[in-house]
Design a protein around this motif. Structure first.
Motif, PDB file in Angstrom:
ATOM      1  N   TRP A 162       0.862  -0.959   0.020  1.00 34.47           N
ATOM      2  CA  TRP A 162      -0.499  -0.114  -0.088  1.00 34.47           C
ATOM      3  C   TRP A 162       0.682   1.114  -0.140  1.00 34.47           C
ATOM      4  O   TRP A 162       1.739   0.761   0.455  1.00 34.47           O
ATOM      5  N   ALA A 163       0.042   2.366  -0.366  1.00 39.94           N
ATOM      6  CA  ALA A 163       1.048   3.927  -1.014  1.00 39.94           C
ATOM      7  C   ALA A 163       1.355   4.049   0.838  1.00 39.94           C
ATOM      8  O   ALA A 163       0.075   4.383   1.251  1.00 39.94           O
ATOM      9  N   GLY A 164       1.936   5.153   1.351  1.00 41.46           N
ATOM     10  CA  GLY A 164       2.404   5.617   2.151  1.00 41.46           C
ATOM     11  C   GLY A 164       2.789   4.429   3.471  1.00 41.46           C
ATOM     12  O   GLY A 164       2.730   5.211   5.024  1.00 41.46           O
ATOM     13  N   LEU A 165       2.600   3.315   3.373  1.00 40.76           N
ATOM     14  CA  LEU A 165       2.287   2.522   4.530  1.00 40.76           C
ATOM     15  C   LEU A 165       3.899   2.771   5.712  1.00 40.76           C
ATOM     16  O   LEU A 165       3.460   3.279   7.301  1.00 40.76           O
ATOM     17  N   GLU A 166       4.394   3.411   5.596  1.00 41.63           N
ATOM     18  CA  GLU A 166       5.457   3.933   6.383  1.00 41.63           C
ATOM     19  C   GLU A 166       5.529   4.852   7.047  1.00 41.63           C
ATOM     20  O   GLU A 166       5.911   4.738   8.582  1.00 41.63           O
ATOM     21  N   GLY A 269       8.102   0.161   2.203  1.00 38.51           N
ATOM     22  CA  GLY A 269       7.406  -1.464   2.061  1.00 38.51           C
ATOM     23  C   GLY A 269       6.153  -1.680   0.773  1.00 38.51           C
ATOM     24  O   GLY A 269       6.145  -3.042   0.959  1.00 38.51           O
ATOM     25  N   SER A 270       6.374  -0.274   0.682  1.00 38.02           N
ATOM     26  CA  SER A 270       5.650  -0.761  -1.243  1.00 38.02           C
ATOM     27  C   SER A 270       7.119  -1.187  -1.815  1.00 38.02           C
ATOM     28  O   SER A 270       7.986  -0.225  -1.442  1.00 38.02           O
ATOM     29  N   LEU A 271       6.498  -1.820  -3.101  1.00 35.20           N
ATOM     30  CA  LEU A 271       7.824  -2.516  -3.809  1.00 35.20           C
ATOM     31  C   LEU A 271       7.400  -1.931  -5.523  1.00 35.20           C
ATOM     32  O   LEU A 271       6.248  -1.937  -6.231  1.00 35.20           O
ATOM     33  N   MET A 272       8.010  -1.332  -6.332  1.00 29.69           N
ATOM     34  CA  MET A 272       7.497  -0.624  -7.275  1.00 29.69           C
ATOM     35  C   MET A 272       7.948  -1.207  -8.510  1.00 29.69           C
ATOM     36  O   MET A 272       9.645  -1.807  -8.349  1.00 29.69           O
ATOM     37  N   ILE A 273       7.481  -1.892  -9.749  1.00 31.75           N
ATOM     38  CA  ILE A 273       8.318  -2.913 -10.635  1.00 31.75           C
ATOM     39  C   ILE A 273       8.238  -2.659 -12.039  1.00 31.75           C
ATOM     40  O   ILE A 273       6.368  -2.511 -11.842  1.00 31.75           O
ATOM     41  N   ALA A 274       9.127  -2.791 -12.501  1.00 31.72           N
ATOM     42  CA  ALA A 274       9.122  -3.100 -13.769  1.00 31.72           C
ATOM     43  C   ALA A 274       8.887  -4.046 -14.582  1.00 31.72           C
ATOM     44  O   ALA A 274       9.879  -4.457 -14.761  1.00 31.72           O
ATOM     45  N   ALA A 275       8.166  -5.165 -15.417  1.00 36.27           N
ATOM     46  CA  ALA A 275       7.987  -5.859 -15.732  1.00 36.27           C
ATOM     47  C   ALA A 275       7.147  -5.962 -17.156  1.00 36.27           C
ATOM     48  O   ALA A 275       6.603  -5.185 -17.629  1.00 36.27           O
ATOM     49  N   PRO A 276       7.702  -6.604 -18.405  1.00 35.45           N
ATOM     50  CA  PRO A 276       6.972  -7.144 -19.003  1.00 35.45           C
ATOM     51  C   PRO A 276       5.884  -7.440 -19.236  1.00 35.45           C
ATOM     52  O   PRO A 276       5.268  -8.548 -18.055  1.00 35.45           O
TER      53      PRO A 276
END
Length: 330
Positions: A162-166, A269-276
């Motif tokens: 979730w956004a803003g977790l920390e 706590g969030s992870l942003m991923i660039a995926a094919p």
């Protein structure tokens, strides 16, 4: 005058990135916009190193220091292994404060299998709160290295948790009494407990096994700044959908109370991923099998100047946060 928090990108280019000493022959990746770790060639493996301070929190500061640095290393696909820490205490600090910080670091390191191998401790005149600066080292097989600048046009953007977790956890701890009077003990305790989800080590190591092009840990400036940092690193633009970015009830209520933007609130706590695109569902399924929620929130686009958020069907530019929303409260 520089604002609180991260130094603005233009100042980094002007002052910092042109003063980096000698060129290392074995350096595969070093400091740049949106790149939070360095990668150094060790033959069949790569050493990944990252450093970050904890300045906006007092409660749980040792926990944050270890986990935030572990997160940065994990976004390169590396397993965090060795930790160094500098602990700066304010004048008049009692033994119990140092003991509490070290207990948090020790317990967090045990949980991730990390060895604390060195550092520095001191009482520093002029400080009002403790500052903890950590450096994490990790290791990854060379063919599994993922770099922060690896996103490609057309890649989907996946965000875990979730956004803003920390930021939610920090505010709930630092402003506990005020928030309990407004929202009640149950909601505040739930908000405080979000600190337990701050690690993205599992998120990252699971994702890299499936196949992704880039990963990033959105710290200061939250999801909004994280999007800009990933786009900066890859020379791309992006388009994201506000309704697809998940925000917990606790975050919405606390941000509403203080007039904060949850998308610009520190989001470790969030992870942003660039995926094919063809790997997106596989990544999400692999994460959900480990009880980590994740969703596609948008995509990277070729034009680096076009960075949009879609709200209620209307597209508008997503501004880069000048500083983290947390600084308005703590």
């Amino acid at each position: 005058m520089l604002p609180p928090g991260k130094i603005p990108p233009e100042k980094l280019r002007e002052i910092v990135f042109n003063r980096l000493g000698a060129k290392g022959e074995r350096v595969l990746m070093s400091s740049d916009l949106g790149i939070d770790a360095a990668a150094i060639d060790f033959g069949e493996s790569v050493l990944v190193a990252s450093t970050d301070p904890i300045t906006g929190a007092e409660k749980g500061i040792g926990f944050y220091a270890l986990n935030v640095n572990a997160n940065d290393v994990a976004t390169f696909g590396a397993k965090p292994k060795w930790f160094l820490v500098s602990i700066l205490l304010p004048e008049g600090a009692r033994d119990e404060l140092l003991e509490e910080i070290m207990d948090e670091i020790h317990e967090s390191a045990l949980k991730l299998g990390v060895a604390v191998v060195g550092g520095h401790t001191e009482v520093t005149p002029g400080l009002k709160k403790p500052i903890v600066v950590g450096t994490m080292l990790g290791e990854v097989e060379r063919d599994k290295l993922v770099t922060s600048n690896g996103a490609r046009a057309g890649d989907v953007i996946i965000v875990t948790k979730w956004a803003g977790l920390e930021g939610t956890a920090i505010i709930a701890s630092e402003r506990e009494e005020e928030l309990v009077k407004t929202f009640g003990r149950e909601l505040v305790e739930r908000a405080k407990s979000l600190i337990e989800m701050i690690s993205v080590v599992n998120d990252a190591l699971i994702s890299v096994e499936v196949g992704v092009n880039a990963m990033h840990d959105p710290t200061e400036g939250g999801i909004a700044n994280g999007l800009h940092e990933m786009a900066d690193a890859a020379g791309l633009g992006f388009k994201v959908y506000a309704e697809k970015i998940t925000i917990r009830e606790e975050t919405r209520k606390i941000c509403g109370f203080y007039g904060l933007n949850p998308l610009a609130l520190i989001s470790s706590g969030s992870l942003m991923i660039a995926a094919p695109r063809e790997n997106a569902e596989k990544v999400i399924l692999a994460l959900k099998e480990k009880w980590i929620n994740a969703s596609v929130v948008g995509e990277f686009t070729p034009d680096s100047k076009t960075r949009l958020i879609i709200e209620n069907g209307k597209a508008k530019p997503l501004p880069r946060p000048e500083s983290d929303e947390l600084w308005k409260v703590v």
